[in-house]
Write a protein that holds these residues in place. Structure first.
Motif, mmCIF file in Angstrom:
data_model
loop_
_atom_site.group_PDB
_atom_site.id
_atom_site.type_symbol
_atom_site.label_atom_id
_atom_site.label_comp_id
_atom_site.label_asym_id
_atom_site.label_seq_id
_atom_site.Cartn_x
_atom_site.Cartn_y
_atom_site.Cartn_z
ATOM 1 N N THR A 1 0.829 -1.207 0.000
ATOM 2 C CA THR A 1 0.000 0.000 0.000
ATOM 3 C C THR A 1 0.863 1.256 0.000
ATOM 4 N N VAL B 1 0.524 4.033 -2.923
ATOM 5 C CA VAL B 1 0.134 5.406 -2.586
ATOM 6 C C VAL B 1 1.213 6.388 -3.041
ATOM 7 N N LEU C 1 -5.775 7.733 -1.101
ATOM 8 C CA LEU C 1 -5.878 6.539 -0.260
ATOM 9 C C LEU C 1 -7.225 6.517 0.456
#
Length: 350
Positions: A43, A47, A78
């Motif tokens: 993640t 991002v 996000l």
């Protein structure tokens, strides 16, 4: 999680890779298990690219508190979603998915065997339904070396065609068998619904993003080391396994997302990272300056332990696509211990 300088430097080594990030433009990219060891790093990488390439990252986990702790800084690219993948996804619509959610350690296998199977089969099916209806994205199912079971003694290393022995009468087999079913389910969706997917079969992963409740041997070695305690080995340590630093694992997943052949599985392991458990314990102890002691596991732990004695991965197939691991075992261990020590020091000061 505190993002140390070392962690950010490692992240940067992925971000400079020449991947065709533009393929994600305009898409909603879902990462399940986003607060976990692999999902949180993945993640962070996504991002970091989302603003430049105009896509959204949907980070999903069962608990919002865990997500907020994993991602304290907000980004307009996000979206944090608290959701159990074993339930229908509702109004969540993403055509690009990295399915990393799973019970992945011995205590979880033994205390929640039903949930272990559900996430790898029912949860996966829910996501495959969503992805196949959503559009023309790609699905990445994080599978495991565990699908190979026990080495029958006929090979030195598992290639992607190998099929070992699994004792399906044990509680522990729920993880292995459900990962196998999960792979078969992906193949079914690929055949019947023409879903584009790829499967990284990950070796034993470690790194600074590991969760404190992880009961794997490697994790316990690391947490003992950074707290200055002796490392406890709960067997003779003759098991020979492949390991992989989390940054290499995430990089491999992204590489396969962009370059892997559809409907294929690929082994993923680290560089010079095939080692016995005893040797691993000694390496960690030498880096941290502590000793190795032996202690047998309790009943709950032993039910969740792998019975495999040799599980080494042949990574020739992923290498043929142009990917190479970057971190040796010693380098990965030193980076992990340094980062965990820094995080521990910061938490103590706070």
């Amino acid at each position: 999680m505190i993002r140390t300088d070392g962690y950010m430097n490692d992240l940067g080594r992925i971000l400079v890779k020449d991947y065709p990030w533009g393929r994600l433009s305009g898409r909603d990219v879902l990462v399940t298990g986003a607060s976990g060891m692999i999902g949180s790093v993945l993640t962070d990488v996504l991002v970091s690219k989302a603003s430049e390439y105009d896509f959204q990252v949907v980070a999903m986990s069962r608990g919002m508190d865990g997500l907020k702790q994993a991602f304290p800084e907000r980004s307009e690219h996000l979206r944090l979603v608290s959701h159990d993948v074993n339930k229908p996804v509702g109004d969540i619509v993403c055509d690009t998915v990295f399915h990393c959610a799973s019970n992945t350690h011995p205590r979880a296998y033994s205390l929640d065997p039903i949930g272990t199977i559900e996430t790898n089969v029912i949860g996966l099916k829910n996501l495959l339904d969503m992805a196949s209806d959503a559009g023309d994205g790609r699905f990445v199912f994080a599978s495991s070396v565990e699908i190979y079971g026990e080495n029958r003694g006929d090979v030195d290393a598992f290639d992607e065609s190998y099929c070992g022995y699994i004792d399906c009468s044990s509680v522990r087999s729920g993880y292995n068998e459900s990962k196998r079913v999960g792979e078969a389910l992906c193949q079914a969706y690929g055949s019947q619904k023409d879903l584009d997917f790829v499967i990284p079969r990950l070796s034993r992963i470690y790194g600074p993003s590991v969760r404190p409740d992880d009961s794997k041997a490697m994790t316990q070695f690391l947490f003992k080391a950074v707290s200055g305690q002796d490392i406890v080995l709960k067997s003779k340590g003759t098991q020979l396994f492949s390991y992989c630093y989390v940054m290499d694992a995430v990089d491999a997943m992204l590489h396969l997302f962009f370059n892997g052949e559809s409907k294929n599985a690929y082994n993923v392991s680290g560089k010079d990272s095939d080692v016995t458990l005893l040797s691993l314990a000694k390496r960690v102890s030498e880096i941290a300056g502590v000793d190795v002691v032996f202690d047998m596991p309790d009943e709950v732990e032993s039910r969740g332990y792998s019975k495999a004695t040799k599980a080494v991965l042949d990574i020739s197939k992923i290498r043929s696509t142009g990917w190479e691991p970057s971190y040796s075992l010693d380098e990965g261990l030193m980076r992990t211990i340094d980062d965990l020590s820094s995080m521990r020091s910061n938490q103590v000061r706070c």
